[in-house]
Motif scaffolding. Structure first.
Motif, mmCIF file in Angstrom:
data_model
loop_
_atom_site.group_PDB
_atom_site.id
_atom_site.type_symbol
_atom_site.label_atom_id
_atom_site.label_comp_id
_atom_site.label_asym_id
_atom_site.label_seq_id
_atom_site.Cartn_x
_atom_site.Cartn_y
_atom_site.Cartn_z
ATOM 1 N N GLY A 136 0.979 -1.418 0.356
ATOM 2 C CA GLY A 136 0.358 -0.257 -0.302
ATOM 3 C C GLY A 136 1.011 1.185 -0.143
ATOM 4 O O GLY A 136 0.424 2.074 -0.069
ATOM 5 N N TRP A 137 2.110 0.729 -0.356
ATOM 6 C CA TRP A 137 2.866 2.703 -0.130
ATOM 7 C C TRP A 137 2.669 3.722 -1.711
ATOM 8 O O TRP A 137 2.611 4.935 -0.900
ATOM 9 N N HIS A 138 1.980 3.523 -2.386
ATOM 10 C CA HIS A 138 1.587 3.719 -3.350
ATOM 11 C C HIS A 138 0.359 5.237 -3.071
ATOM 12 O O HIS A 138 0.404 5.757 -2.884
ATOM 13 N N LEU A 139 -0.384 3.881 -1.814
ATOM 14 C CA LEU A 139 -1.527 4.676 -1.680
ATOM 15 C C LEU A 139 -0.754 6.170 -0.392
ATOM 16 O O LEU A 139 -1.271 7.311 -0.621
ATOM 17 N N THR A 140 -0.035 5.399 0.420
ATOM 18 C CA THR A 140 0.449 6.841 1.548
ATOM 19 C C THR A 140 0.973 7.489 0.860
ATOM 20 O O THR A 140 0.995 9.218 0.608
ATOM 21 N N LEU A 141 1.682 7.298 -0.532
ATOM 22 C CA LEU A 141 2.363 8.113 -1.358
ATOM 23 C C LEU A 141 1.329 9.670 -2.179
ATOM 24 O O LEU A 141 1.919 10.002 -2.255
ATOM 25 N N GLY A 142 0.560 8.642 -2.611
ATOM 26 C CA GLY A 142 -0.243 9.803 -3.356
ATOM 27 C C GLY A 142 -1.229 10.495 -2.245
ATOM 28 O O GLY A 142 -1.624 11.742 -2.152
ATOM 29 N N ALA A 143 -1.830 10.073 -1.308
ATOM 30 C CA ALA A 143 -2.103 10.874 0.502
ATOM 31 C C ALA A 143 -1.281 12.057 0.407
ATOM 32 O O ALA A 143 -1.715 13.419 1.309
ATOM 33 N N LEU A 144 -0.046 11.889 0.816
ATOM 34 C CA LEU A 144 0.972 12.868 0.967
ATOM 35 C C LEU A 144 1.246 13.335 -0.460
ATOM 36 O O LEU A 144 1.286 15.021 0.312
ATOM 37 N N PHE A 145 0.962 13.277 -1.467
ATOM 38 C CA PHE A 145 0.883 14.301 -2.363
ATOM 39 C C PHE A 145 -0.174 15.174 -2.372
ATOM 40 O O PHE A 145 0.342 16.513 -3.079
ATOM 41 N N MET A 146 -1.086 14.482 -1.889
ATOM 42 C CA MET A 146 -2.689 15.207 -2.549
ATOM 43 C C MET A 146 -2.625 16.281 -1.007
ATOM 44 O O MET A 146 -2.705 17.395 -1.170
ATOM 45 N N VAL A 147 -1.987 16.236 0.727
ATOM 46 C CA VAL A 147 -1.664 16.716 0.837
ATOM 47 C C VAL A 147 -0.749 17.560 0.646
ATOM 48 O O VAL A 147 -0.863 19.152 0.773
#
Lengths: 382, 450
Positions: A335-346
């Motif tokens: 799920g690291w892509h998910l974390t990265l995506g969330a971080l990117f949005m933030v």
């Protein structure tokens, strides 16, 4: 050379470079607490740092968003591996060859793509890169070895090497005049190249050429009306940027002599865009931070599994620990892509200037705690 | 003026000479240090109470289902080696050196990684395991391209790689390595096993059309199957390469209809095979009569996971597989039982081969009495064993390929459960699929690497 007051003195540049070099070369020490102090990841930090710096020279300065930069990375890798196969296992010719071939490729692509600006430019570069990727998989397989990837073999010609030494029993390894380029020596080699690349980027940022590029970003039409031909400058920036990507690609091949077409895929092109925006486009250090962060996520976060999480949260009471692990586990491992995506949005929503803007805000908060939140709008470098 | 020019040439020549001399001088020590290898090796666990294995499987991409099942098998193997659980195949393996207390008295731990079915990512992940986590062996599979990339990394780094699922002839053929071992069967064996069955079922006058995954595995399987079918007297109409992970195969299937072919051979695996087979069936290929014969589809490399993905569409389709959970020998039953008890469903062939590889490696260390790769490798080479699900098996030293029974299977017409999707048509004995290692060329390389 015309000097304007806004161009800082040589001393300040030396100071920046000294701090930067010290920070890069001591990475094996200060990365250790993060579990990232092993050669392969450190090499990746340096290599993708160079890639992002190069991308930033184009995107950060001129505002031209290339969505096909991975093509240059791939071309650089292939060229470097061919240099190992045909000439010598020494890394210097590979670096030169990789950078040169990628730059030439950038001349071609830049000549075509730079006829358009904005979204059309992005789409053109994306299409051309995807075309290169597909060609590497199909018609160019004699050069690229397709999906299997270009690898060294026992019976490569290696013309220059074989004039001096006989073929060994196993495959030779890449070296700098006998110093093997795997493990820490490989990292230090990449680190030195990164420092040089950073210096070049610093000089370009603070040169009249860099100023012209920024002028193109702020208003290209006006530049045109003042009788200034922007095209050659853009093409030159594009070639330098492509050359940096080729350099990074050749370093990838040096630390691990294998080149695969997936390096040229659009996801790889997207990754460098993410790196630059995450770190702060148009800033000097930002892309480096972004590259480091993404590679860290990719290599460390992706390897977390439930048992590692249980270890991390072992200090919590049993029931709570399981709940926390259950909540966190979708964001690590696969799920690291998910974390990265969330971080990117933030970051894009709250800190459009990337990590660098965050750091600037923080430093301002520290300096003037009272004025803290009621600050004026950010002025961004570049 | 001329003086200046002179200076320049002299200095350039001097520089070149100097760099050659410096290179030679720097290279000299490496000639002397090589002999010191036997004493130390990478990630020597002697001073540690545990040893670490690395399991590098695709957790994303076209082969993710296989990867997930492989990981389950690895975890189970580690449990059994450490003496936990019911012991699985440790109860049936002969000869067995392991004692159920880890390897050489050291408890086995493991780390995992995601290969993303990409050579680059796989090697980065493997390097992390070797450099950061200190693994003594790493294993994983599902794409031959990735397996070959990791195998050559294994040779460079001096850490043993036990291939998981990889079916390309190249893995133990032209790209074989001293530090890489494969238990799984290969495309050549698939062809040799399928040949007689195809002749019985479909006769000797057929026109075959190949759709082939465009990488090392696809190429070698296409070649092996072509050799087999052409020896039967079949004609090959065309062999079309498709990119890995294409998703939509309709543009490749439409031309099959008008090609005059009456057999479609799908050299695809994983989700690719699920997609291409489903689309081929949806296009009505199997209901057609061409050249006065029923149109047939063949999937040379089959797995139960793929059959599950393709559902109804696999009914009646022939292929070959390394192992199937319905086998009734002692070893298979022990493995299915402990895997089922742990996870609630039967293992796939990918899980089986990964489980067996892990046990075999641990057993070889125990036999050699050392974790030093040269000794372990020698213990595995020409090792003969039984009770691991495929009958008596030889780990051939000449190319690090296992020789054992191969199964020819058919999609079950009347499945009794959601796992009972393949029926075993024939168990082809090892002798029928054995070949001379020289036909594929390649070199294993040295036992000791710097």
């Amino acid at each position: 050379m015309p000097t304007t007051p806004s161009f800082p003195k040589l001393q300040s540049e030396l100071a920046i470079m000294a701090v930067f070099a010290a920070a890069v070369l001591t990475m094996p020490l200060w990365m250790a607490p993060f579990g990232a102090a092993y050669p392969d990841l450190l090499q990746k930090f340096a290599i993708y740092g160079i890639f992002a710096i190069g991308f930033n020279l184009l995107f950060g300065l001129t505002g031209y968003l290339s969505f096909g930069h991975a093509a240059f990375l791939g071309v650089g890798s292939y060229a470097a591996v061919w240099s190992f196969k045909l000439f010598t296992m020494n890394v210097l010719p590979a670096v030169v060859f990789g950078t040169l071939v990628a730059s030439l490729f950038a001349v071609l692509i830049g000549f075509v793509a730079l006829r358009r600006a904005g979204i059309y430019f992005s789409i053109l570069t994306l299409a051309l890169a995807q075309m290169s990727y597909n060609m590497a998989y199909s018609v160019l397989t004699p050069i690229t070895n397709g999906e299997t990837g270009l690898q060294l073999t026992q019976n490569d010609p290696r013309m220059i090497d074989h004039m001096f030494v006989d073929r060994g029993a196993g495959l030779p390894s890449t070296n700098l005049f006998g110093l093997e380029m795997s493990g820490y020596p490989g990292f230090y080699f990449c680190a030195v190249v990164l420092i040089i690349a950073f210096f070049i980027s610093l000089r370009i940022f603070r040169s009249p050429f860099g100023l012209k590029l920024r002028a193109i970003k702020s208003n290209q039409t006006r530049m045109g009306y003042t009788g200034f031909n922007t095209r050659p400058h853009l093409l030159f920036a594009f070639i330098i940027s492509g050359g940096f990507a080729g350099l990074a690609g050749s370093l990838l091949a040096i630390t691990d002599p294998l080149a695969g077409a997936e390096r040229m895929q659009w996801t790889a092109s997207g990754e460098v865009v993410l790196m630059t925006i995450l770190g702060g486009a148009g800033t000097l250090v930002g892309p480096l931070l972004g590259a480091g962060l993404i590679k860290y996520f990719e290599n460390i976060f992706s390897a977390f599994n439930d048992s590692t999480l249980h270890e991390i949260f072992a200090f919590l009471p049993d029931g709570l620990e399981s709940v926390v692990v259950f909540l966190v586990s979708p964001f690590v491992g696969e799920g690291w892509h998910l974390t990265l995506g969330a971080l990117f949005m933030v970051i894009v929503i709250f800190l459009p200037g990337g990590i660098m803007e965050g750091l600037r805000r923080l430093s301002r908060l520290v300096r003037r705690p009272s004025a803290g939140r009621a600050d004026q709008p950010q002025t961004q470098e570049g | 003026m001329s003086d200046d020019r002179n200076k320049l040439t002299v200095s350039r020549r001097g520089l070149m000479k100097g760099s050659v001399v410096a290179g030679a001088a720097l290279a000299t020590p490496t000639f002397f240090t090589k002999g010191a290898y036997a004493a130390t090796f990478r990630n020597d666990p002697t001073n540690s109470p545990t040893v670490t294995f690395g399991f590098n499987v695709p957790q994303t991409g076209a082969y993710a289902d296989e990867g997930a099942d492989e990981l389950r098998a690895y975890k189970l193997a580690v449990k059994h080696i450490n003496g936990e659980g019911d012991g699985g195949m440790l109860n049936t393996m002969k000869p067995l050196a392991l004692e159920g207390n880890g390897v050489l008295g050291k408890k086995v731990e493991f780390v995992t990684g995601d290969t993303q079915t990409k050579s680059d990512a796989a090697r980065a992940s493997a390097k992390r395991m070797i450099e950061k986590d200190g693994v003594i062996m790493f294993s994983g599979g599902s794409s031959s391209g990735v397996a070959i990339a990791q195998q050559s990394l294994a040779q460079e780094m001096g850490v043993v790689f036990m291939c998981g699922l990889t079916h390309s002839n190249d893995t133990t053929g032209k790209d074989k390595r001293r530090y890489g071992f494969r238990h799984f069967f290969n495309a050549y064996m698939s062809g040799a096993a399928l040949g007689p069955v195809l002749k019985d079922e479909y006769g000797t006058e057929r026109r075959a059309y190949h759709l082939t995954a465009d990488y090392t595995w696809g190429w070698t399987q296409e070649e092996s199957i072509k050799n087999t079918t052409e020896a039967l007297g079949w004609e090959t109409v065309a062999a079309v390469r498709t990119p890995l992970g294409a998703g939509d195969f309709s543009q490749y299937i439409t031309p099959v209809l008008n090609s005059g072919a009456d057999v479609l051979i799908l050299n695809h695996y994983g989700k690719d095979m699920v997609n291409s087979l489903t689309q081929a069936v949806q296009f009505g290929l199997r209901d057609k009569m061409v050249n006065g014969k029923q149109f047939e589809i063949i999937v040379p490399l089959y797995s139960r996971l793929m059959a599950q993905g393709a559902g109804e569409n696999v009914k009646g389709i022939l292929g070959s597989t390394n192992w199937h959970w319905s086998l009734q020998d002692e070893g298979s039953m022990a493995f299915v039982k402990s895997f089922g008890a742990e996870y609630g469903f039967p293992p796939s062939q990918a899980a089986h081969t990964c489980y067996v590889q892990t046990i075999l490696y641990a057993n070889a260390c125990q036999m050699a009495g050392s974790f030093a790769p040269p000794q372990t490798i020698r213990a595995l080479e020409d090792f003969e064993f039984d009770g691991m699900g495929n009958g008596p098996t030889l780990y051939r030293g000449a190319d690090h390929q296992c020789f054992k029974k191969v199964l020819v299977v058919r999609g079950n017409e009347n499945p009794t459960s959601q796992f009972d999707l393949l029926e075993v048509v024939k168990e082809v004995p090892a002798e029928a699929v054995t070949y001379d290692p020289a036909i594929f060329g390649g070199e294993l390389g040295p036992y000791e690497v710097s």
